[in-house]
Design a protein around this motif. Structure first.
Motif, mmCIF file in Angstrom:
data_model
loop_
_atom_site.group_PDB
_atom_site.id
_atom_site.type_symbol
_atom_site.label_atom_id
_atom_site.label_comp_id
_atom_site.label_asym_id
_atom_site.label_seq_id
_atom_site.Cartn_x
_atom_site.Cartn_y
_atom_site.Cartn_z
ATOM 1 N N SER A 1 -10.522 -4.097 1.537
ATOM 2 C CA SER A 1 -9.715 -4.594 0.336
ATOM 3 C C SER A 1 -8.584 -3.918 0.118
ATOM 4 C CB SER A 1 -10.896 -4.692 -0.781
ATOM 5 O OG SER A 1 -11.162 -3.338 -1.487
ATOM 6 N N VAL A 2 -7.529 -4.457 -0.512
ATOM 7 C CA VAL A 2 -6.524 -3.857 -1.325
ATOM 8 C C VAL A 2 -6.976 -2.766 -2.359
ATOM 9 C CG1 VAL A 2 -4.549 -4.155 -2.575
ATOM 10 C CG2 VAL A 2 -5.066 -5.813 -0.798
ATOM 11 N N ARG A 3 -7.889 -3.130 -2.752
ATOM 12 C CA ARG A 3 -8.482 -2.179 -3.956
ATOM 13 C C ARG A 3 -8.777 -0.912 -3.299
ATOM 14 N NH1 ARG A 3 -13.539 -3.424 -7.879
ATOM 15 N NH2 ARG A 3 -13.699 -1.272 -8.159
ATOM 16 N N ASP A 4 -9.682 -1.160 -2.411
ATOM 17 C CA ASP A 4 -9.891 0.358 -1.580
ATOM 18 C C ASP A 4 -8.710 0.993 -0.973
ATOM 19 O OD1 ASP A 4 -12.652 -0.396 -2.368
ATOM 20 O OD2 ASP A 4 -12.886 -1.173 -0.008
ATOM 21 N N GLU B 1 -5.575 0.942 -1.961
ATOM 22 C CA GLU B 1 -4.915 1.668 -3.200
ATOM 23 C C GLU B 1 -5.712 3.031 -3.690
ATOM 24 O OE1 GLU B 1 -2.711 -2.232 -4.920
ATOM 25 O OE2 GLU B 1 -4.767 -1.959 -5.663
ATOM 26 N N GLU B 2 -6.987 2.977 -3.663
ATOM 27 C CA GLU B 2 -7.701 4.005 -4.291
ATOM 28 C C GLU B 2 -7.526 5.042 -2.794
ATOM 29 O OE1 GLU B 2 -9.902 6.397 -6.306
ATOM 30 O OE2 GLU B 2 -9.044 4.454 -6.886
ATOM 31 N N ILE C 1 1.981 14.048 1.663
ATOM 32 C CA ILE C 1 1.999 13.309 3.009
ATOM 33 C C ILE C 1 2.705 11.881 2.881
ATOM 34 C CG2 ILE C 1 0.444 11.687 4.259
ATOM 35 C CD1 ILE C 1 -1.753 13.460 3.629
ATOM 36 N N ASP C 2 3.762 11.786 3.693
ATOM 37 C CA ASP C 2 4.646 10.707 3.814
ATOM 38 C C ASP C 2 4.208 9.420 4.308
ATOM 39 O OD1 ASP C 2 6.937 8.846 3.717
ATOM 40 O OD2 ASP C 2 7.912 9.751 5.383
ATOM 41 N N ARG C 3 3.850 8.460 3.298
ATOM 42 C CA ARG C 3 3.104 7.371 3.578
ATOM 43 C C ARG C 3 3.670 6.165 2.850
ATOM 44 N NH1 ARG C 3 0.951 10.065 -0.489
ATOM 45 N NH2 ARG C 3 -0.049 9.099 -2.049
ATOM 46 N N GLN C 4 3.106 5.007 3.523
ATOM 47 C CA GLN C 4 3.475 3.802 2.506
ATOM 48 C C GLN C 4 2.413 2.717 2.795
ATOM 49 O OE1 GLN C 4 7.117 1.865 4.247
ATOM 50 N NE2 GLN C 4 7.197 0.462 2.469
ATOM 51 N N LEU C 5 1.945 2.230 1.764
ATOM 52 C CA LEU C 5 0.892 1.131 1.822
ATOM 53 C C LEU C 5 1.559 -0.182 1.709
ATOM 54 C CD1 LEU C 5 -1.767 -0.066 1.567
ATOM 55 C CD2 LEU C 5 -1.724 0.416 -0.909
ATOM 56 N N ILE C 6 1.490 -0.864 2.791
ATOM 57 C CA ILE C 6 2.154 -2.448 2.764
ATOM 58 C C ILE C 6 1.131 -3.278 2.740
ATOM 59 C CG2 ILE C 6 3.601 -3.995 4.089
ATOM 60 C CD1 ILE C 6 4.665 -1.047 5.506
ATOM 61 N N ILE C 7 1.136 -4.235 1.908
ATOM 62 C CA ILE C 7 0.216 -5.189 1.558
ATOM 63 C C ILE C 7 0.792 -6.643 2.235
ATOM 64 C CG2 ILE C 7 -1.257 -6.352 -0.092
ATOM 65 C CD1 ILE C 7 -1.019 -3.844 -1.860
#
Length: 72
Positions: A12-15, A17-18, A27-33
């Motif tokens: 899930s998106v919620r998981d 995002e958590e 940490i260089d990161r990016q969450l893409i939905i």
């Protein structure tokens, strides 16, 4: 760099995002939905579909930046 499908019944998106909130800010990161409906559980992207192609491209760019190939 990691991706998630808004319609995914498994991851899930919620998981995601958590997990993103728990990672250190160093940490260089990016969450893409993405918002794709392709199969019953929508866990994987449609092969060669727009989310699949875009996520592969962004992942390869991230890897090239942070884990560039080395000469043997």
């Amino acid at each position: 760099m990691y991706t998630v499908n808004r319609n995914d019944w498994i991851g899930s998106v919620r998981d995601s995002e958590e997990i993103d909130r728990l990672l250190p800010s160093t940490i260089d990161r990016q969450l893409i939905i993405y918002d794709e409906r392709w199969q019953e559980f929508n866990h994987v992207f449609q092969p060669n579909g727009s989310a699949d192609v875009d996520s592969h491209s962004k992942t390869l760019n991230w890897l090239a930046k942070h884990l560039p190939p080395t000469e043997n």
